[in-house]
Design a protein around this motif. Structure first.
Motif, PDB file in Angstrom:
ATOM      1  N   LYS A 134       3.668  17.221  -1.970  1.00  0.00           N
ATOM      2  CA  LYS A 134       2.378  16.873  -2.705  1.00  0.00           C
ATOM      3  C   LYS A 134       2.929  15.981  -3.958  1.00  0.00           C
ATOM      4  N   SER A 135       4.172  16.035  -4.142  1.00  0.00           N
ATOM      5  CA  SER A 135       4.509  15.120  -5.292  1.00  0.00           C
ATOM      6  C   SER A 135       4.854  13.766  -4.749  1.00  0.00           C
ATOM      7  N   TYR A 136       4.921  13.446  -3.595  1.00  0.00           N
ATOM      8  CA  TYR A 136       5.342  12.122  -2.736  1.00  0.00           C
ATOM      9  C   TYR A 136       4.319  10.992  -3.392  1.00  0.00           C
ATOM     10  N   ILE A 137       4.837   9.962  -3.864  1.00  0.00           N
ATOM     11  CA  ILE A 137       4.007   8.642  -4.283  1.00  0.00           C
ATOM     12  C   ILE A 137       3.828   7.808  -3.292  1.00  0.00           C
ATOM     13  N   PHE A 138       2.603   7.480  -2.854  1.00  0.00           N
ATOM     14  CA  PHE A 138       2.335   6.484  -1.969  1.00  0.00           C
ATOM     15  C   PHE A 138       1.771   5.354  -2.766  1.00  0.00           C
ATOM     16  N   HIS A 139       2.345   4.068  -2.432  1.00  0.00           N
ATOM     17  CA  HIS A 139       1.635   2.938  -2.932  1.00  0.00           C
ATOM     18  C   HIS A 139       1.150   2.091  -1.916  1.00  0.00           C
ATOM     19  N   GLY A 140       0.209   1.242  -1.996  1.00  0.00           N
ATOM     20  CA  GLY A 140      -0.492   0.284  -1.024  1.00  0.00           C
ATOM     21  C   GLY A 140      -1.688  -0.183  -1.571  1.00  0.00           C
ATOM     22  N   ARG A 141      -2.099  -1.671  -1.165  1.00  0.00           N
ATOM     23  CA  ARG A 141      -3.295  -2.153  -1.596  1.00  0.00           C
ATOM     24  C   ARG A 141      -4.382  -1.617  -0.841  1.00  0.00           C
ATOM     25  N   THR A 142      -4.296  -0.887   0.136  1.00  0.00           N
ATOM     26  CA  THR A 142      -5.669  -0.554   0.750  1.00  0.00           C
ATOM     27  C   THR A 142      -5.108   0.983   1.268  1.00  0.00           C
ATOM     28  N   ASN A 143      -6.133   1.937   1.681  1.00  0.00           N
ATOM     29  CA  ASN A 143      -5.882   2.879   2.145  1.00  0.00           C
ATOM     30  C   ASN A 143      -5.235   2.848   3.693  1.00  0.00           C
ATOM     31  N   GLU A 144      -5.531   2.008   4.232  1.00  0.00           N
ATOM     32  CA  GLU A 144      -5.185   1.529   5.710  1.00  0.00           C
ATOM     33  C   GLU A 144      -3.476   1.374   5.537  1.00  0.00           C
ATOM     34  N   ILE A 145      -3.044   0.632   4.583  1.00  0.00           N
ATOM     35  CA  ILE A 145      -1.698   0.200   4.456  1.00  0.00           C
ATOM     36  C   ILE A 145      -0.967   1.764   4.156  1.00  0.00           C
ATOM     37  N   ILE A 146      -1.464   2.328   3.189  1.00  0.00           N
ATOM     38  CA  ILE A 146      -0.855   3.817   3.001  1.00  0.00           C
ATOM     39  C   ILE A 146      -0.885   4.828   4.367  1.00  0.00           C
ATOM     40  N   ALA A 147      -1.975   4.609   5.126  1.00  0.00           N
ATOM     41  CA  ALA A 147      -2.091   5.587   6.234  1.00  0.00           C
ATOM     42  C   ALA A 147      -1.066   5.281   7.472  1.00  0.00           C
ATOM     43  N   ARG A 148      -0.550   3.708   7.486  1.00  0.00           N
ATOM     44  CA  ARG A 148      -0.069   3.395   8.030  1.00  0.00           C
ATOM     45  C   ARG A 148       1.631   3.728   8.047  1.00  0.00           C
ATOM     46  N   GLN A 149       1.802   3.875   6.523  1.00  0.00           N
ATOM     47  CA  GLN A 149       3.223   4.315   6.100  1.00  0.00           C
ATOM     48  C   GLN A 149       3.363   5.714   6.542  1.00  0.00           C
ATOM     49  N   ILE A 150       2.208   6.515   6.405  1.00  0.00           N
ATOM     50  CA  ILE A 150       2.150   8.091   6.738  1.00  0.00           C
ATOM     51  C   ILE A 150       2.307   8.333   7.977  1.00  0.00           C
ATOM     52  N   GLY A 151       1.642   7.590   9.153  1.00  0.00           N
ATOM     53  CA  GLY A 151       1.767   7.649  10.123  1.00  0.00           C
ATOM     54  C   GLY A 151       2.900   7.178  11.002  1.00  0.00           C
TER      55      GLY A 151
END
Length: 354
Positions: free
Chosen positions: A314-331
């Protein structure tokens, strides 16, 4: 005597850092992550402490340049090369092969660096399709080279649910070792984790509505839904229901599903509490792209829920201009817990040397 761990890794196609994080968690120093996608840089550097992010297209990176930048040596027994190349071309769910055609050669590009440096260990993680089409993907030739050059090679399709990840995710995994004669494979877990073990209110995920935007680093953000989609979800049974819940409602049934009740049933489907999640793809943020509806709430999974099902802390920090960019990093990520178990197998094999 016990051999002190001095292992260091270079993570090719590192993305947002899932593989690097797991390696680091196990105790392997990560020297660098390499990726052409600049949107991953901020996420990678925020979490993989001490590592460099090299923003390169691997087709344009030379072996000598990497050698100079990272000050790494050939035939280093302490060096781990990791190659988790983008897998769209070999994925069964991909329909547009033209867009992803360049990715089919990435394994061969990774092999170029392995041949030049001959590191002590090589790790490859990818979709099962690279094994099913091993000649076309270049995998067969790569394995032959490893064997001919004195590596002991383990390769198999594993389900990450057997390795401490609360998700059914079948992945081809190769671990090659030329330091000793041990065949190394990821360390299995003694417990099967389910959705209920990691998300839900008792695990720190407050109830939210569709469209909720979390501006904190926790990123419990959820995609918006049209009114008609929300009405559909209200008819989908809690805890594992699917789109058949609204199939007989002419106002809600989608024309593309008429007469196809046995097809694509995961679309608009809910996760089960007491089962591992389905594969978290880059589209887990959308209710119409798979079984990505919350087990009880009328919404898709949040960004943080998807990350947690991928075994990110839960402490992992995600950065991205949009939610879609972050979702792509995760998936697109390798589940960090799966990576940790690969790394631990390597470390254990070295510590067994007397």
């Amino acid at each position: 005597m016990v051999v002190k761990n001095k292992l260091k890794a270079v993570d090719f196609f590192c993305g947002g850092g899932g593989m690097s994080y797991g390696m680091q968690l196990a105790g392997i120093e990560v020297l660098a992550g390499i990726d052409f996608e600049i949107t991953c840089k901020e996420t990678y550097l925020a979490n993989i402490k001490g590592a460099q992010f090299l923003n390169y297209d691997v087709f344009e990176l030379s072996e000598a340049e990497l050698e100079h930048k990272l000050e790494i040596n050939k035939f280093d027994d302490d060096l781990v090369f990791i190659g988790c190349s983008p897998c769209q071309y070999w994925s069964l769910i991909n329909t547009d092969k033209k867009k992803s055609e360049k990715s089919k050669s990435l394994l061969s590009e990774f092999e170029r660096f392995v041949q030049y440096f001959s590191p002590g260990y090589v790790v490859v993680e990818n979709v099962p399709g690279v094994l099913n089409r091993r000649e076309e993907s270049g995998l067969g030739e790569f394995i032959d080279w490893l064997v001919d050059n004195d590596y002991v090679v383990h390769y198999e399709v594993h389900n990450t649910s057997e390795y401490g990840v609360p998700q059914n995710r079948r992945r081809f995994t190769l671990i090659a070792n030329r330091v000793n004669e041990l065949e190394l494979s990821p360390i299995k877990s003694s417990k099967l984790l389910t959705v209920a073990d990691v998300i839900g209110e008792k695990n720190g995920f407050p109830k939210v509505q569709a469209g909720h935007q979390d501006k904190t680093p926790f990123r419990h953000s959820v995609a918006r839904l049209k009114d008609v989609t929300l009405r559909r979800l209200k008819k989908v049974k809690k805890d594992g229901g699917n789109r058949l819940g609204f199939a007989n409602d002419p106002e809600l049934q989608l024309p593309c599903f008429v007469g196809k009740d046995s097809s694509f049933k995961d679309t608009f489907g809910r996760l089960w509490w007491n089962k591992p999640a389905p594969t978290i793809t880059t589209k887990f943020f959308s209710v119409s792209n798979g079984r990505f509806v919350h087990p009880e709430e009328n919404r898709a999974l949040s960004l943080r829920e998807g990350a947690t099902l991928q075994s990110f802390p839960k402490s992992y920090i995600f950065h991205g201009r949009t939610n879609e960019i972050i979702a792509r990093q995760i998936g697109n990520a390798v589940p960090p817990e799966y990576s940790r178990r690969i790394a631990q197998a390597i470390i254990n094999s070295r510590n067994s040397i007397t």
